[in-house]
Design a protein around this motif. Structure first.
Motif, PDB file in Angstrom:
ATOM      1  N   UNK A   8      -6.561 -14.513  -7.892  1.00  8.94           N
ATOM      2  CA  UNK A   8      -5.319 -14.851  -7.189  1.00  8.94           C
ATOM      3  C   UNK A   8      -4.883 -13.638  -6.379  1.00  8.94           C
ATOM      4  N   UNK A   9      -4.556 -13.892  -5.102  1.00  9.22           N
ATOM      5  CA  UNK A   9      -3.957 -12.840  -4.272  1.00  9.22           C
ATOM      6  C   UNK A   9      -2.445 -13.020  -4.354  1.00  9.22           C
ATOM      7  N   UNK A  10      -1.740 -11.981  -4.820  1.00 14.74           N
ATOM      8  CA  UNK A  10      -0.279 -12.085  -4.969  1.00 14.74           C
ATOM      9  C   UNK A  10       0.422 -11.143  -3.998  1.00 14.74           C
ATOM     10  N   UNK A  11       1.545 -11.609  -3.447  1.00 10.02           N
ATOM     11  CA  UNK A  11       2.333 -10.803  -2.501  1.00 10.02           C
ATOM     12  C   UNK A  11       3.738 -10.586  -3.042  1.00 10.02           C
ATOM     13  N   UNK A  12       4.264  -9.388  -2.821  1.00  6.64           N
ATOM     14  CA  UNK A  12       5.643  -9.073  -3.231  1.00  6.64           C
ATOM     15  C   UNK A  12       6.336  -8.362  -2.064  1.00  6.64           C
ATOM     16  N   UNK A  13       7.395  -8.990  -1.528  1.00  7.36           N
ATOM     17  CA  UNK A  13       8.155  -8.366  -0.423  1.00  7.36           C
ATOM     18  C   UNK A  13       9.658  -8.600  -0.620  1.00  7.36           C
ATOM     19  N   UNK A  14      10.129  -8.618  -1.877  1.00  2.30           N
ATOM     20  CA  UNK A  14      11.535  -9.026  -2.061  1.00  2.30           C
ATOM     21  C   UNK A  14      12.536  -7.936  -1.698  1.00  2.30           C
ATOM     22  N   UNK A  15      12.093  -6.664  -1.670  1.00  4.30           N
ATOM     23  CA  UNK A  15      13.055  -5.592  -1.369  1.00  4.30           C
ATOM     24  C   UNK A  15      12.362  -4.520  -0.527  1.00  4.30           C
ATOM     25  N   UNK A  16      12.171  -3.334  -1.071  1.00  2.84           N
ATOM     26  CA  UNK A  16      11.633  -2.244  -0.243  1.00  2.84           C
ATOM     27  C   UNK A  16      10.227  -1.809  -0.643  1.00  2.84           C
ATOM     28  N   UNK A  17       9.521  -2.654  -1.393  1.00  6.90           N
ATOM     29  CA  UNK A  17       8.114  -2.382  -1.675  1.00  6.90           C
ATOM     30  C   UNK A  17       7.288  -3.516  -1.075  1.00  6.90           C
ATOM     31  N   UNK A  18       6.324  -3.153  -0.239  1.00  5.15           N
ATOM     32  CA  UNK A  18       5.435  -4.167   0.336  1.00  5.15           C
ATOM     33  C   UNK A  18       4.152  -4.071  -0.479  1.00  5.15           C
ATOM     34  N   UNK A  19       3.850  -5.117  -1.234  1.00  8.39           N
ATOM     35  CA  UNK A  19       2.747  -4.988  -2.180  1.00  8.39           C
ATOM     36  C   UNK A  19       1.865  -6.224  -2.218  1.00  8.39           C
ATOM     37  N   UNK A  20       0.565  -5.996  -2.413  1.00  8.66           N
ATOM     38  CA  UNK A  20      -0.403  -7.088  -2.584  1.00  8.66           C
ATOM     39  C   UNK A  20      -1.334  -6.709  -3.723  1.00  8.66           C
ATOM     40  N   UNK A  21      -1.732  -7.725  -4.489  1.00  7.08           N
ATOM     41  CA  UNK A  21      -2.562  -7.461  -5.663  1.00  7.08           C
ATOM     42  C   UNK A  21      -3.536  -8.616  -5.871  1.00  7.08           C
ATOM     43  N   UNK A  22      -4.711  -8.294  -6.396  1.00  3.31           N
ATOM     44  CA  UNK A  22      -5.662  -9.349  -6.773  1.00  3.31           C
ATOM     45  C   UNK A  22      -5.763  -9.320  -8.299  1.00  3.31           C
ATOM     46  N   UNK A  37       0.584  -0.781  -3.133  1.00  5.65           N
ATOM     47  CA  UNK A  37       2.036  -0.781  -2.900  1.00  5.65           C
ATOM     48  C   UNK A  37       2.344   0.158  -1.743  1.00  5.65           C
ATOM     49  N   UNK A  38       2.973  -0.376  -0.700  1.00 10.93           N
ATOM     50  CA  UNK A  38       3.489   0.497   0.351  1.00 10.93           C
ATOM     51  C   UNK A  38       4.995   0.583   0.138  1.00 10.93           C
ATOM     52  N   UNK A  39       5.465   1.773  -0.260  1.00  6.57           N
ATOM     53  CA  UNK A  39       6.894   1.932  -0.525  1.00  6.57           C
ATOM     54  C   UNK A  39       7.622   2.325   0.764  1.00  6.57           C
ATOM     55  N   UNK A  40       8.749   1.664   1.013  1.00  8.67           N
ATOM     56  CA  UNK A  40       9.537   1.955   2.226  1.00  8.67           C
ATOM     57  C   UNK A  40      10.612   3.009   1.971  1.00  8.67           C
ATOM     58  N   UNK A  41      10.572   3.638   0.803  1.00  4.23           N
ATOM     59  CA  UNK A  41      11.662   4.544   0.420  1.00  4.23           C
ATOM     60  C   UNK A  41      11.990   5.559   1.517  1.00  4.23           C
ATOM     61  N   UNK A  42      10.956   6.171   2.100  1.00  4.74           N
ATOM     62  CA  UNK A  42      11.195   7.203   3.134  1.00  4.74           C
ATOM     63  C   UNK A  42      11.996   6.639   4.311  1.00  4.74           C
ATOM     64  N   UNK A  43      11.697   5.377   4.673  1.00  3.74           N
ATOM     65  CA  UNK A  43      12.381   4.743   5.812  1.00  3.74           C
ATOM     66  C   UNK A  43      13.866   4.541   5.554  1.00  3.74           C
ATOM     67  N   UNK A  44      14.195   4.184   4.290  1.00  3.09           N
ATOM     68  CA  UNK A  44      15.586   3.853   3.958  1.00  3.09           C
ATOM     69  C   UNK A  44      16.404   5.074   3.551  1.00  3.09           C
ATOM     70  N   UNK A  45      15.695   6.147   3.203  1.00  3.41           N
ATOM     71  CA  UNK A  45      16.370   7.314   2.617  1.00  3.41           C
ATOM     72  C   UNK A  45      17.495   7.835   3.512  1.00  3.41           C
ATOM     73  N   UNK A  49      20.299   4.042   1.278  1.00  3.30           N
ATOM     74  CA  UNK A  49      20.054   2.785   0.543  1.00  3.30           C
ATOM     75  C   UNK A  49      19.204   1.869   1.410  1.00  3.30           C
ATOM     76  N   UNK A  50      18.845   0.705   0.868  1.00  2.36           N
ATOM     77  CA  UNK A  50      17.958  -0.206   1.602  1.00  2.36           C
ATOM     78  C   UNK A  50      18.726  -0.917   2.724  1.00  2.36           C
ATOM     79  N   UNK A  51      18.193  -0.832   3.952  1.00  2.00           N
ATOM     80  CA  UNK A  51      18.779  -1.567   5.087  1.00  2.00           C
ATOM     81  C   UNK A  51      17.945  -2.842   5.257  1.00  2.00           C
ATOM     82  N   UNK A  58       9.604  -3.799   8.542  1.00  5.92           N
ATOM     83  CA  UNK A  58       8.487  -3.018   8.016  1.00  5.92           C
ATOM     84  C   UNK A  58       7.513  -3.895   7.220  1.00  5.92           C
ATOM     85  N   UNK A  59       8.042  -4.879   6.489  1.00  7.29           N
ATOM     86  CA  UNK A  59       7.135  -5.800   5.781  1.00  7.29           C
ATOM     87  C   UNK A  59       6.223  -6.505   6.786  1.00  7.29           C
TER      88      UNK A  59
END
Ligand code: KG4
Ligand code: ZN
Length: 361
Positions: A8-22, A37-45, A49-51, A58-59
């Motif tokens: 199963x390929x799973x996607x997670x984009x609910x907040x500031x982590x863009x992630x995919x997993x098998x 996991x691609x973390x957007x922390x640097x972008x929001x810092x 907080x998260x914009x 970014x996702x």
């Protein structure tokens, strides 16, 4: 007949982590073949907080390369997948929309079933990922199990009476009346001029601090299972002013106006102790009330080292934690929930998948 043993390929984009997993079902647990996991922390810092709009854009940019890398790391391809899974909600609606739209398109184009996963179910299922030392012994003998889901958006207690591959029978018994524990960490850190997300930094700085230096509130103590953390930020701001400094609100912190050195460490240790005290007090109450035979802690704040230390010292029943990489948001936990949803035939196919909507919760 759907293939339920496949990848199963799973996607997670609910907040500031863009992630995919098998991931893959393996002997009642979930095997993770890749988790990017691609973390957007640097972008929001720089905004403190998260914009939401920045997160969505970014996702949109990162999801394709992240999926590509997840497939490559797992030595998989679209031809070898049995389903696509995606976080449907709760989360930031624009961010969720990117993941849900991409998952729908991939599933429809490839004729694969689509599995819609609730983000909180994802955190709960992080306990069933194989190879985690602190979850290895989790079994039906620990039922009823008390689970504390503690993240940047939620702080809730669940009582679990049944495990996968049957439904993870988790009933929410209480939640926070106001802020989540992670939010309390992050907002207190911000007032102290620490960069977003402050939870992990408070954890680090607190190690050299005196946790008894300041008496921050432990609301609703002994009264109810419910949590409350919104008063903490006011108490932190008041204490900073009392010490003759200015709580940080916006822009670049002016260090001359903020506590530094030992004082900062003491404030961090005292804030952390107040949050951890509240969490532990409610967990103890929940364990007693539910006569639970085990305790599990999931979500970003479960990475906190002081929380882990105190639980190992004070809780009499076995305590279970996911590995650090599965505490904060990641697609592997979404895949873990999807694995069992697929076993239970909870996948969408054909036109039904096109009707799937994201929800903000
Ligand atoms: O589960 P998560 O990645 O996202 C949500 O679903 O909210 O949790 C993120 C939260 C943030 O508030 C972050 O500050 C907190 O988890 N966090 C921590 C630690 N690591 C992450 N809080 C305290 N101590 C930590 N070590
Ligand atoms: Zn989360």
């Amino acid at each position: 007949m759907q293939n339920t043993d496949g990848l199963i390929l799973a996607l997670e984009t609910s907040c500031d982590e863009c992630s995919a997993s098998v991931v893959q079902h393996h002997a009642g647990r979930v095997r993770v073949l890749s988790n990017v996991i691609f973390s957007q922390i640097e972008l929001h810092r720089k905004y403190g907080g998260v914009v939401p709009e920045v997160a969505s854009r970014n996702h949109l940019e990162m999801l394709s390369p992240v999926v590509q890398e997840a497939l490559e790391n797992a030595k998989a391809s679209f031809d070898t997948l049995s389903a696509i899974a995606v976080t449907q909600g709760p989360g930031l609606i624009g961010a969720l929309l990117v993941g849900v739209s991409a998952a729908k398109a991939m599933a429809y184009a490839r004729g694969l079933p689509l599995i819609a996963v609730n983000h909180l179910q994802g955190h709960l299922h992080s306990l069933f990922i194989e190879g985690q030392s602190a979850c290895e012994n989790l079994s039906a003998q620990n039922l009823p199990l008390l689970v504390c889901l503690v993240s940047g958006g939620h702080t809730s207690l669940y009582v679990v009476k049944g495990f996968p591959p049957n439904t993870l029978d988790a009933q929410k018994i209480c939640e926070s009346r106001d802020d989540a524990a992670g939010e309390a960490f992050d907002k207190s850190a911000k007032l102290l001029g620490l960069p977003y997300p402050g939870g992990i930094l408070i954890d680090k700085l607190a190690k050299q601090g005196n946790k008894k230096a300041f008496a921050f509130p432990r609301p609703l103590k002994g009264k109810t299972l419910e949590f409350s953390f919104s008063g903490l930020k006011t108490a932190v701001a008041t204490e900073i002013k009392k010490l003759g400094f200015e709580p940080h609100i916006w822009g670049n912190p002016d260090t001359a106006k903020l506590p530094q050195g030992q004082l900062l460490h003491d404030l961090c240790a005292s804030v952390q102790e107040a949050i951890v005290d509240s969490l532990i007090e409610k967990m103890k109450l929940g364990l007693k009330q539910e006569r639970a035979k085990g305790l599990a802690i999931v979500g970003g704040v479960s990475a906190n080292s002081r929380l882990r230390e105190r639980l190992s010292q004070e809780i009499k029943v076995p305590v279970f934690f996911p590995d650090l990489q599965y505490c904060t948001d990641n697609a592997a936990m979404i895949g873990a929930a999807a694995v069992f949803q697929q076993v239970r035939s909870e996948a969408l196919s054909g036109d039904a998948m096109l009707k799937l909507n994201a929800f903000s919760g």
